[in-house]
Motif scaffolding. Structure first.
Motif, PDB file in Angstrom:
ATOM      1  N   GLU A  29      -6.588   4.332  -8.855  1.00  0.00           N
ATOM      2  CA  GLU A  29      -7.375   3.819  -7.742  1.00  0.00           C
ATOM      3  C   GLU A  29      -6.758   2.489  -7.325  1.00  0.00           C
ATOM      4  OE1 GLU A  29     -11.398   3.008  -8.884  1.00  0.00           O
ATOM      5  OE2 GLU A  29     -10.846   1.545 -10.430  1.00  0.00           O
ATOM      6  N   HIS A  30      -6.814   2.207  -6.039  1.00  0.00           N
ATOM      7  CA  HIS A  30      -6.283   0.945  -5.524  1.00  0.00           C
ATOM      8  C   HIS A  30      -7.459   0.139  -4.995  1.00  0.00           C
ATOM      9  CE1 HIS A  30      -3.018  -1.179  -2.874  1.00  0.00           C
ATOM     10  NE2 HIS A  30      -3.484  -1.950  -3.844  1.00  0.00           N
TER      11      HIS A  30
ATOM     12  N   LEU B 220       0.929   4.479  -2.602  1.00  0.00           N
ATOM     13  CA  LEU B 220       0.800   5.859  -2.148  1.00  0.00           C
ATOM     14  C   LEU B 220       2.001   6.715  -2.561  1.00  0.00           C
ATOM     15  CD1 LEU B 220      -0.598   5.123   1.419  1.00  0.00           C
ATOM     16  CD2 LEU B 220      -1.814   6.370  -0.393  1.00  0.00           C
TER      17      LEU B 220
ATOM     18  N   MET C 266       0.823  -1.210   0.000  1.00  0.00           N
ATOM     19  CA  MET C 266       0.000   0.000   0.000  1.00  0.00           C
ATOM     20  C   MET C 266       0.860   1.265   0.000  1.00  0.00           C
ATOM     21  SD  MET C 266      -3.008  -1.230   2.650  1.00  0.00           S
ATOM     22  CE  MET C 266      -4.034   0.226   2.428  1.00  0.00           C
ATOM     23  N   GLU C 267       1.919   1.262   0.780  1.00  0.00           N
ATOM     24  CA  GLU C 267       2.770   2.456   0.835  1.00  0.00           C
ATOM     25  C   GLU C 267       3.476   2.697  -0.490  1.00  0.00           C
ATOM     26  OE1 GLU C 267       5.224   1.913   4.289  1.00  0.00           O
ATOM     27  OE2 GLU C 267       3.704   2.774   5.632  1.00  0.00           O
TER      28      GLU C 267
ATOM     29  N   TRP D  86     -12.054  -1.219  -0.981  1.00  0.00           N
ATOM     30  CA  TRP D  86     -11.683  -2.518  -0.445  1.00  0.00           C
ATOM     31  C   TRP D  86     -12.908  -3.262   0.077  1.00  0.00           C
ATOM     32  CZ3 TRP D  86     -12.195  -4.021   4.736  1.00  0.00           C
ATOM     33  CH2 TRP D  86     -12.474  -2.997   5.641  1.00  0.00           C
TER      34      TRP D  86
ATOM     35  N   LYS E 290      -5.020   7.932   4.118  1.00  0.00           N
ATOM     36  CA  LYS E 290      -3.967   8.507   3.287  1.00  0.00           C
ATOM     37  C   LYS E 290      -4.330   8.478   1.797  1.00  0.00           C
ATOM     38  CE  LYS E 290      -0.167   7.390   6.457  1.00  0.00           C
ATOM     39  NZ  LYS E 290       1.176   6.759   6.572  1.00  0.00           N
ATOM     40  N   TYR E 291      -5.295   7.684   1.422  1.00  0.00           N
ATOM     41  CA  TYR E 291      -5.658   7.523   0.019  1.00  0.00           C
ATOM     42  C   TYR E 291      -6.548   8.648  -0.507  1.00  0.00           C
ATOM     43  CZ  TYR E 291      -3.787   2.777  -0.568  1.00  0.00           C
ATOM     44  OH  TYR E 291      -2.957   1.691  -0.696  1.00  0.00           O
ATOM     45  N   ASN E 292      -7.138   9.385   0.378  1.00  0.00           N
ATOM     46  CA  ASN E 292      -8.012  10.494  -0.050  1.00  0.00           C
ATOM     47  C   ASN E 292      -9.079  10.045  -1.050  1.00  0.00           C
ATOM     48  OD1 ASN E 292      -6.627  12.456   1.518  1.00  0.00           O
ATOM     49  ND2 ASN E 292      -5.030  12.580  -0.051  1.00  0.00           N
TER      50      ASN E 292
ATOM     51  N   ARG F  44      -9.152   7.287  -2.879  1.00  0.00           N
ATOM     52  CA  ARG F  44      -8.724   6.484  -4.033  1.00  0.00           C
ATOM     53  C   ARG F  44      -8.598   4.992  -3.702  1.00  0.00           C
ATOM     54  NH1 ARG F  44      -3.457   9.625  -6.006  1.00  0.00           N
ATOM     55  NH2 ARG F  44      -3.193   9.744  -3.730  1.00  0.00           N
ATOM     56  N   LEU F  45      -9.055   4.590  -2.536  1.00  0.00           N
ATOM     57  CA  LEU F  45      -9.002   3.180  -2.144  1.00  0.00           C
ATOM     58  C   LEU F  45     -10.408   2.597  -2.087  1.00  0.00           C
ATOM     59  CD1 LEU F  45      -7.417   0.702  -0.993  1.00  0.00           C
ATOM     60  CD2 LEU F  45      -7.887   1.632   1.287  1.00  0.00           C
TER      61      LEU F  45
ATOM     62  N   GLU G 203      -6.052   3.676   5.044  1.00  0.00           N
ATOM     63  CA  GLU G 203      -7.114   4.175   4.163  1.00  0.00           C
ATOM     64  C   GLU G 203      -7.208   5.699   4.121  1.00  0.00           C
ATOM     65  OE1 GLU G 203     -11.808   3.255   3.127  1.00  0.00           O
ATOM     66  OE2 GLU G 203     -10.969   2.596   5.053  1.00  0.00           O
TER      67      GLU G 203
END
Length: 264
Positions: free
Chosen positions: A32-33, A24, A20-21, A61, A54-56, A58-59, A52
């Motif tokens: 998008e992740h 980012l 994930m990092e 799940w 930190k994704y603003n 864009r995640l 989550e």
């Protein structure tokens, strides 16, 4: 151009943070992740929830039981809203922050349907030390009849081809990625381009790299893929990829040794 990155997880709490990092950290912003978790019993979901914010936005799940890694990937593909789709496994991470930028630049060419590059393997004890480098630079579509394929973790393909030709066939338990590439590249002749770039750092020990039994199962899946697409092939033809891999490994080691010698 939006890129959808799909990660399947199951009990990946010790590694998914790196995955994930690295997403980012990408310099390209239009992505998008999508993380599809198979109802992990460890702290995987806790790590996802922690990162989550930190994704603003864009995640995406989900966490629910599935039928294995390819089923999870198919769920991710179904959720994807990007123009291009790539797979990043939960124990892998991007080698550098510029990977998605390079993919986006190459995919601006409308004649290109997919791109691929190189990856390298590391042991979990030392993530900075390469133990094997897998280059896709030698790949040509005809080589799929020899069991050879581009490095799948470096493969980025337009979503329309997943829509047109389908996603992963769950009847293939360990080499559905090979059958999918065979379907796209060899059977349907999509246009691909090699990027001379190290895309992904992979930890050793995955399902497709772990021991003789996994290789036996891979060969079995390969032959089933050839039969599915009515591709005539001899019994020993698929084994040719092993000496090809050996030549590649020796070539890479020779190049690395020369580089080290010249530096000294």
């Amino acid at each position: 151009m939006k890129i959808s990155i799909i990660t399947a997880t199951y009990n990946s709490g010790s590694t998914v943070r790196d995955t994930m990092e690295s997403v980012l950290a990408q310099s390209y912003g239009d992505w998008e992740h999508i993380i599809v978790d198979g109802a992990s019993k460890d702290n995987t979901v806790n790590v996802i929830q922690e990162l989550e914010p930190k994704y603003n936005g864009r995640l995406k799940w989900i966490s629910e039981p599935d039928k294995g890694i390819y089923d999870a990937m198919n769920k991710g593909i179904a959720l994807a809203s990007g123009d291009v789709i790539g797979i990043l496994n939960s124990d892998d991470f991007y080698t550098s922050p510029g990977i998605l930028s390079k993919v986006a630049i190459e995919m601006l060419d409308d004649d290109i349907d997919a791109v691929y590059g190189d990856i390298h393997f590391v042991d979990d004890a030392d993530l900075t030390r390469c133990v094997r480098y897998y280059s896709s630079r030698f790949f040509h579509p005809w080589m799929m009849k020899l069991g050879y394929q581009p490095a799948h973790p470096s493969f980025y393909c337009r979503k329309k081809h997943y829509d047109n030709y389908g996603s992963f066939d769950l009847r293939f338990k360990i080499a559905a990625d090979f059958e999918h590439m065979l379907r796209l590249i060899y059977v349907n002749r999509i246009h691909t381009r090699y990027i001379p770039l190290d895309f992904v750092t992979m930890r050793t020990g995955g399902a497709s790299t772990n021991g003789l039994e996994s290789h036996r199962r891979i060969l079995k899946d390969h032959y089933r893929a050839y039969r599915k697409h009515s591709i005539p092939i001899g019994f020993l033809t698929d084994l040719v990829r092993y000496p090809l891999k050996l030549i590649e490994i020796l070539s890479m080691r020779f190049s690395s040794n020369n580089k080290s010698h010249n530096q000294n």
